[in-house]
Enzyme design. Structure first.
Site, PDB file in Angstrom:
ATOM      1  CE1 TYR A   1      -9.210  -3.023   0.065  1.00  0.00           C
ATOM      2  CE2 TYR A   1      -8.408  -1.013  -0.991  1.00  0.00           C
ATOM      3  CZ  TYR A   1      -8.178  -2.155  -0.236  1.00  0.00           C
ATOM      4  OH  TYR A   1      -6.905  -2.437   0.211  1.00  0.00           O
TER       5      TYR A   1
ATOM      6  CD  GLU B   1      -8.875  -8.908  -4.035  1.00  0.00           C
ATOM      7  OE1 GLU B   1      -7.761  -9.374  -3.719  1.00  0.00           O
ATOM      8  OE2 GLU B   1      -9.746  -8.619  -3.195  1.00  0.00           O
TER       9      GLU B   1
ATOM     10  CG  HIS C   1      -5.456  -6.223  -0.448  1.00  0.00           C
ATOM     11  ND1 HIS C   1      -6.639  -6.273   0.267  1.00  0.00           N
ATOM     12  CD2 HIS C   1      -5.640  -6.999  -1.544  1.00  0.00           C
ATOM     13  CE1 HIS C   1      -7.503  -7.039  -0.387  1.00  0.00           C
ATOM     14  NE2 HIS C   1      -6.924  -7.492  -1.493  1.00  0.00           N
TER      15      HIS C   1
ATOM     16  CG  ASN D   1      -3.937  -3.015   6.589  1.00  0.00           C
ATOM     17  OD1 ASN D   1      -3.740  -2.506   5.487  1.00  0.00           O
ATOM     18  ND2 ASN D   1      -4.930  -3.845   6.817  1.00  0.00           N
TER      19      ASN D   1
ATOM     20  CE  LYS E   1      -3.866  -2.337   2.220  1.00  0.00           C
ATOM     21  NZ  LYS E   1      -4.916  -2.264   3.248  1.00  0.00           N
TER      22      LYS E   1
HETATM   23  P1  CMP Z   1      -7.325  -4.758   3.347  1.00  0.00           P
HETATM   24  O1  CMP Z   1      -6.860  -6.105   3.699  1.00  0.00           O
HETATM   25  O2  CMP Z   1      -6.693  -4.056   2.194  1.00  0.00           O
HETATM   26  O3  CMP Z   1      -8.905  -4.825   3.084  1.00  0.00           O
HETATM   27  C1  CMP Z   1      -9.778  -3.767   3.337  1.00  0.00           C
HETATM   28  C2  CMP Z   1      -9.101  -2.613   3.986  1.00  0.00           C
HETATM   29  O4  CMP Z   1      -9.954  -1.681   4.618  1.00  0.00           O
HETATM   30  C3  CMP Z   1      -8.235  -3.133   5.127  1.00  0.00           C
HETATM   31  O5  CMP Z   1      -7.131  -3.815   4.637  1.00  0.00           O
HETATM   32  C4  CMP Z   1      -7.930  -1.862   5.868  1.00  0.00           C
HETATM   33  O6  CMP Z   1      -6.908  -1.112   5.247  1.00  0.00           O
HETATM   34  C5  CMP Z   1      -9.252  -1.098   5.694  1.00  0.00           C
HETATM   35  N1  CMP Z   1     -10.085  -1.227   6.886  1.00  0.00           N
HETATM   36  C6  CMP Z   1     -10.774  -2.308   7.299  1.00  0.00           C
HETATM   37  N2  CMP Z   1     -11.436  -2.042   8.441  1.00  0.00           N
HETATM   38  C7  CMP Z   1     -11.163  -0.761   8.756  1.00  0.00           C
HETATM   39  C8  CMP Z   1     -11.534   0.105   9.818  1.00  0.00           C
HETATM   40  N3  CMP Z   1     -12.344  -0.316  10.783  1.00  0.00           N
HETATM   41  N4  CMP Z   1     -11.043   1.356   9.817  1.00  0.00           N
HETATM   42  C9  CMP Z   1     -10.220   1.789   8.825  1.00  0.00           C
HETATM   43  N5  CMP Z   1      -9.835   1.017   7.779  1.00  0.00           N
HETATM   44  C10 CMP Z   1     -10.291  -0.239   7.748  1.00  0.00           C
END
Ligand code: CMP
Length: 148
Positions: A49, A126, A115, A112, A9
């Site tokens: 998403y 995807e 992905h 985070n 990311k």
């Molecule tokens: P990812 O695995 O890319 O899939 C969906 C993304 O949404 C997740 O990682 C996070 O980056 C984001 N995400 C999921 N839950 C939350 C949350 N409660 N608050 C902010 N971002 C979120």
């Protein structure tokens, strides 16, 4: 052999930790079979998403994901989908154990780091969103018999 979609990311390139994260994936025994550095178009990001549309964090997730370059990849290997998810750790880095990618490189859920597709259907969807078939390279390597 299984394929999964993986994305480093925004922030990973700027922090110069691309190599560290990729090393963990490779060291485990998974391999890269497609890779590209890109700025995700907003429409593609919203499609990617789509399952989160309507959630409170959706607008800021999209803003963040289009805020800088990402590295999109197709990762291949034995049980690649669940293996890569295990390497990443839980979605919230605060709950991710040290030793996982999210546990070692992040602190908040939105940023985070990485992905990884959560199942075979999302992996296929995807991969298809981000790559043309011709961009996915099939190759033999002498290591596979030692790995799985
Ligand atoms: P990812 O695995 O890319 O899939 C969906 C993304 O949404 C997740 O990682 C996070 O980056 C984001 N995400 C999921 N839950 C939350 C949350 N409660 N608050 C902010 N971002 C979120």
């Amino acid at each position: 052999m299984e394929r999964t979609f993986c994305m480093l990311k925004p922030g990973v390139l700027q922090r110069r930790i691309v190599g560290d994260v990729l090393t963990r994936i490779e060291r485990k025994g998974l391999r890269v079979c497609a890779i590209k550095l890109m700025q995700i178009p907003r429409a593609l990001c919203e499609q990617h998403y789509a399952e989160h549309e309507g959630r409170p964090f959706f607008p800021s997730l999209i803003e963040y994901m289009v805020s800088g370059p990402v590295i999109a990849m197709v990762i291949e290997g034995h049980d690649a989908i669940s293996t890569l998810r295990a390497l990443c750790g839980p979605t919230n880095p605060a709950e991710a154990s040290p030793g996982t990618i999210r546990g070692d490189y992040g602190v908040v859920t939105q940023k985070n780091i990485i992905h990884a597709s959560d199942g075979p259907e999302s992996a296929a969807r995807e991969i298809d969103l981000f790559f043309d078939a011709a961009e996915i390279v099939e190759y033999a390597d002498g290591n596979q018999s030692w790995i799985g």
